[in-house]
Enzyme design. Structure first.
Site, mmCIF file in Angstrom:
data_model
loop_
_atom_site.group_PDB
_atom_site.id
_atom_site.type_symbol
_atom_site.label_atom_id
_atom_site.label_comp_id
_atom_site.label_asym_id
_atom_site.label_seq_id
_atom_site.Cartn_x
_atom_site.Cartn_y
_atom_site.Cartn_z
ATOM 1 N N HIS A 1 -8.428 4.518 1.740
ATOM 2 C CA HIS A 1 -7.171 3.918 1.941
ATOM 3 C C HIS A 1 -6.624 3.815 3.312
ATOM 4 C CE1 HIS A 1 -7.480 3.058 -2.112
ATOM 5 N NE2 HIS A 1 -6.680 4.142 -2.847
ATOM 6 N N GLU B 1 -6.565 -3.341 -8.170
ATOM 7 C CA GLU B 1 -6.531 -3.659 -6.644
ATOM 8 C C GLU B 1 -7.560 -4.626 -6.313
ATOM 9 O OE1 GLU B 1 -7.207 0.490 -5.134
ATOM 10 O OE2 GLU B 1 -6.756 1.039 -7.215
ATOM 11 N N HIS C 1 -1.141 -1.400 -4.369
ATOM 12 C CA HIS C 1 -1.529 -0.235 -5.312
ATOM 13 C C HIS C 1 -0.569 -0.024 -6.264
ATOM 14 C CE1 HIS C 1 -3.641 3.300 -6.312
ATOM 15 N NE2 HIS C 1 -4.582 3.214 -5.326
HETATM 16 C C1 FUC Z 1 -7.465 4.672 -6.163
HETATM 17 C C2 FUC Z 1 -8.592 5.231 -6.738
HETATM 18 C C3 FUC Z 1 -8.834 6.514 -5.997
HETATM 19 C C4 FUC Z 1 -7.455 7.394 -5.773
HETATM 20 C C5 FUC Z 1 -6.159 6.636 -5.437
HETATM 21 C C6 FUC Z 1 -4.922 7.115 -5.246
HETATM 22 O O1 FUC Z 1 -7.378 3.306 -5.425
HETATM 23 O O2 FUC Z 1 -9.957 4.270 -6.269
HETATM 24 O O3 FUC Z 1 -9.612 7.471 -6.720
HETATM 25 O O4 FUC Z 1 -7.297 8.186 -6.469
HETATM 26 O O5 FUC Z 1 -6.333 5.296 -6.031
#
Ligand code: FUC
Length: 348
Positions: free
Chosen positions: A104, A312, A178
């Site tokens: 990320h 996402e 997210h």
């Molecule tokens: C998502 C997942 C990951 C991670 C993150 C906080 O994007 O692909 O595994 O836990 O979130």
């Protein structure tokens, strides 16, 4: 329609929270810190407005935010295997922030930087323009990158995120948001009974460290076949190896067929809320909070496993190391553009 602004003091920092409000009373609240969506009030089938995203009770918890709640992610959403890649024979090394891998965008990333935010309003929508400059080799990524993210809300209860970026050196880029959606309203129940439809016949196989193996799998005859809808809990009870590596759920990149206008539709029967996702992106990481830490203090309750659904929309970081995956390469001066709309309505 209107936009409200609040000042939030967190330790020695001063943030702004902007709340977009449409004529139906639907609201989306967004911080300049990380572009974080802190709250979305959407109507149920009786018109009752309730929060449909996971967010902290105390703003200071966004400073750590282990689950990246509501945040913009970048430069690259997802995992970069062994935290390295090459461009024209030149190696680039990124911080390893998850085992041997890079997750990320690193730290600080898009999710914990204060963006410059300008609100705007026109006949159709209220919105925010967020900009950020990421310097050459910040977190190891090549190129000075200028990012612009636009959030808009209209009177059809459509919330749109547009991502634009340009770099002065060849680089990699795929951003996303997210947010953890939970359509039950005020986190009344977890998302296991949410019914999900995805316009996808293929997904990316993961190894035990959640790194793509390089194989793309067919969803046929698996609990990854969401083409005709299926409850999220099918992935929790499944003994299929891919669900087990994800800790009993989903944490996978689905490649869209783009046969339909709607790439994803999520329904919650009790409240009648439905979320439709329309995107120009080649796929989506569907993460079902399998590894969400328990006991985080959220607005409405403490966190538990499976409390939110992340959709996402993005390219695939696996494209850095494998052929045949949706690319995240960006040439010097090439314009990066991505757009995703989340529409909140209800079913009978
Ligand atoms: C998502 C997942 C990951 C991670 C993150 C906080 O994007 O692909 O595994 O836990 O979130």
């Amino acid at each position: 329609m209107e936009i409200k602004t609040d000042v939030i003091k967190v330790e020695d920092q001063q943030w702004k929270e902007f709340t977009l409000v449409n004529d139906n009373g639907m609201t989306v609240s967004i911080l300049d810190f990380g572009g974080i969506i802190t709250k979305v009030l959407a109507p149920d089938r009786d018109g009752k407005l309730e929060n449909v995203v996971v967010g902290f009770e105390n703003y200071q918890d966004y400073l750590v935010n282990p689950g990246y709640f509501g945040a913009l992610i970048g430069r690259v959403a997802g995992r970069i295997e062994n935290a390295q890649f090459e461009i024209d024979g030149k190696p680039y090394t990124l911080p390893k922030n998850e085992g041997e891998h890079h997750l990320h965008g690193g730290n600080p990333g898009f999710h914990n930087t204060i963006w410059t935010v300008v609100p705007f309003e026109n006949n159709e929508e209220v919105g925010l323009t967020l900009t950020l400059e990421s310097k050459d080799l910040e977190n190891g990524y090549p190129g000075n990158l200028r990012m612009t993210v636009t959030y808009t809300l209209n009177n059809d209860n459509a919330f749109t995120i547009t991502y634009e970026g340009v770099s002065d050196h060849k680089t990699v880029l795929t951003s996303t948001n997210h947010s953890y959606f939970n359509l039950s309203g005020n986190l009344k129940s977890d998302i296991q009974d949410h019914q999900i439809t995805l316009d996808s016949s293929k997904f990316v196989e993961l190894d035990e460290e959640l790194i793509p193996t390089g194989k793309i799998l067919d969803v046929n005859n698996t609990v990854y076949d969401f083409r005709n809808g299926r409850p999220m809990k099918d992935g929790v009870t499944s003994e299929f190896k891919q669900n087990l590596v994800a800790n009993h759920g989903y944490d996978h990149y689905f490649i869209f067929d783009h046969n339909k206008k709607e790439s994803a539709i999520v329904c919650e029967e009790t409240s009648g809320r439905q979320l439709t996702v329309i995107t120009d992106q080649p796929g989506v990481v569907m993460y079902t909070s399998n590894n969400l830490p328990e006991g985080l203090k959220l607005r409405e309750r403490d966190s538990v496993q499976y409390l939110g659904l992340c959709l996402e929309t993005q390219g695939s970081p696996a494209s850095i190391h494998h052929d045949g995956f949706p690319s995240i390469w960006l040439d010097k001066d090439e314009k990066y553009f991505a757009k995703t709309t989340f529409i909140f309505d209800t079913i009978e």
